[in-house]
Design a protein around this motif. Structure first.
Motif, mmCIF file in Angstrom:
data_model
loop_
_atom_site.group_PDB
_atom_site.id
_atom_site.type_symbol
_atom_site.label_atom_id
_atom_site.label_comp_id
_atom_site.label_asym_id
_atom_site.label_seq_id
_atom_site.Cartn_x
_atom_site.Cartn_y
_atom_site.Cartn_z
ATOM 1 N N HIS A 147 1.999 1.548 -3.744
ATOM 2 C CA HIS A 147 0.961 1.756 -4.757
ATOM 3 C C HIS A 147 -0.141 2.673 -4.229
ATOM 4 O O HIS A 147 -1.327 2.324 -4.258
ATOM 5 N N GLN A 148 0.227 3.834 -3.757
ATOM 6 C CA GLN A 148 -0.772 4.784 -3.290
ATOM 7 C C GLN A 148 -1.599 5.264 -4.486
ATOM 8 O O GLN A 148 -1.087 5.515 -5.549
ATOM 9 N N GLN A 206 0.822 -1.205 0.000
ATOM 10 C CA GLN A 206 0.000 0.000 0.000
ATOM 11 C C GLN A 206 0.860 1.261 0.000
ATOM 12 O O GLN A 206 0.458 2.295 -0.528
ATOM 13 N N LYS A 207 2.067 1.168 0.552
ATOM 14 C CA LYS A 207 2.983 2.313 0.491
ATOM 15 C C LYS A 207 3.504 2.508 -0.932
ATOM 16 O O LYS A 207 3.673 3.635 -1.408
#
Length: 266
Positions: A202-203, A199-200
């Motif tokens: 692919h913001q 998630q970091k």
């Protein structure tokens, strides 16, 4: 906004129960040869049949070896070395595996790393000697190969399987090559930590995590940092009706059918 799917492998993409059970049986014969004195093909087939029933408890592949031995001890009193085998049923294994596993590991004097190495070695040797039958002991779930081939979403595989086995099956059965940096296999750390990394990185993407183990999804729910993930339990995988009923009562988890999964990716 695009979509990112983090997919478990065994029980979501691939039904590997046949191969993992056979590999575990081969490995158990190497690890504990004396246990198999007098074990005939009928008893071996019974063990393999039961392995499919107890498969939902397996988080990491080496546990299959433990299950093979425990099932044998349940049926053959003369070889029992554990205090839990007498009177145990497959239903008992499904209910209490997290309690049983540390007991048998200690009573049998086994260590996790040694079993992981042996299990991997047996699979490697089978692949080297007869790749066709190793591949043939696995199957991808219907519709999954095309969904992986034609999806417009960003795909990651997050699994406790060793990378090389997941990669080989994707290439041979699906005709799909997922770049190695997108396969997080055994040794990559807990799945919750992998999801934090993704998630970091692919913001801006909509995040989806699909698993067949309810316990893993519950671990994600316990992490406030992962509140942005859409969570799915694949009902075609290695889970029980009791687990599916529990998941249905958890608002954060969506229960997904195989046909819906393929449509989502496409």
């Amino acid at each position: 906004m695009g979509d990112l799917y983090a997919l478990d492998f065994d029980g979501v993409i691939c039904d590997s129960c046949g191969e993992s059970s056979l590999s575990a049986l081969k490995a158990a014969k190497i690890r504990w040869p004396a246990l198999f004195n007098g074990v005939d093909s009928t008893l071996e087939n019974w063990v393999l049949d039961q392995m499919r029933i107890v498969r939902p408890v397996v988080e990491t592949g080496y546990e299959n070896l433990l299950l093979v031995r425990l099932l044998l001890e349940m049926r053959v009193p003369s070889i029992r070395k554990s205090s839990v085998a007498e009177g145990l049923t497959v239903e008992g294994i499904l209910e209490k595996w997290s309690e049983l596993k540390p007991v048998i590991m200690e009573e049998w004097g086994e260590d996790r790393d040694g079993l992981i190495d042996l299990f991997g070695k047996v699979r490697d040797e089978w692949m080297d000697q007869d790749l066709k039958t190793w591949i043939g002991a696995n199957r991808l779930y219907p519709g999954v190969p095309d969904a992986l081939k034609f999806t417009s979403s960003t795909i990651y595989v997050v699994t406790t399987k060793q990378n090389r086995f997941a990669d080989a099956l994707l290439r041979e059965l699906a005709g799909v090559t997922i770049p190695p940096e997108r396969i997080f296999g055994l040794g990559s750390g807990p799945k919750v930590e992998v999801l934090k990394q993704l998630q970091k990185k692919h913001q801006g993407l909509k995040l989806h995590f699909l698993e067949d183990r309810l316990a893993t999804l519950k671990n994600v729910i316990r992490e406030p940092e992962l509140d942005g993930w859409n969570l799915y339990l694949g009902d075609w995988g290695y889970n029980t009706q009791k687990e599916r009923d529990e998941a249905a009562r958890i608002p954060r988890i969506q229960i997904l059918q195989l046909s819906d999964f393929s449509k989502k990716l496409m």
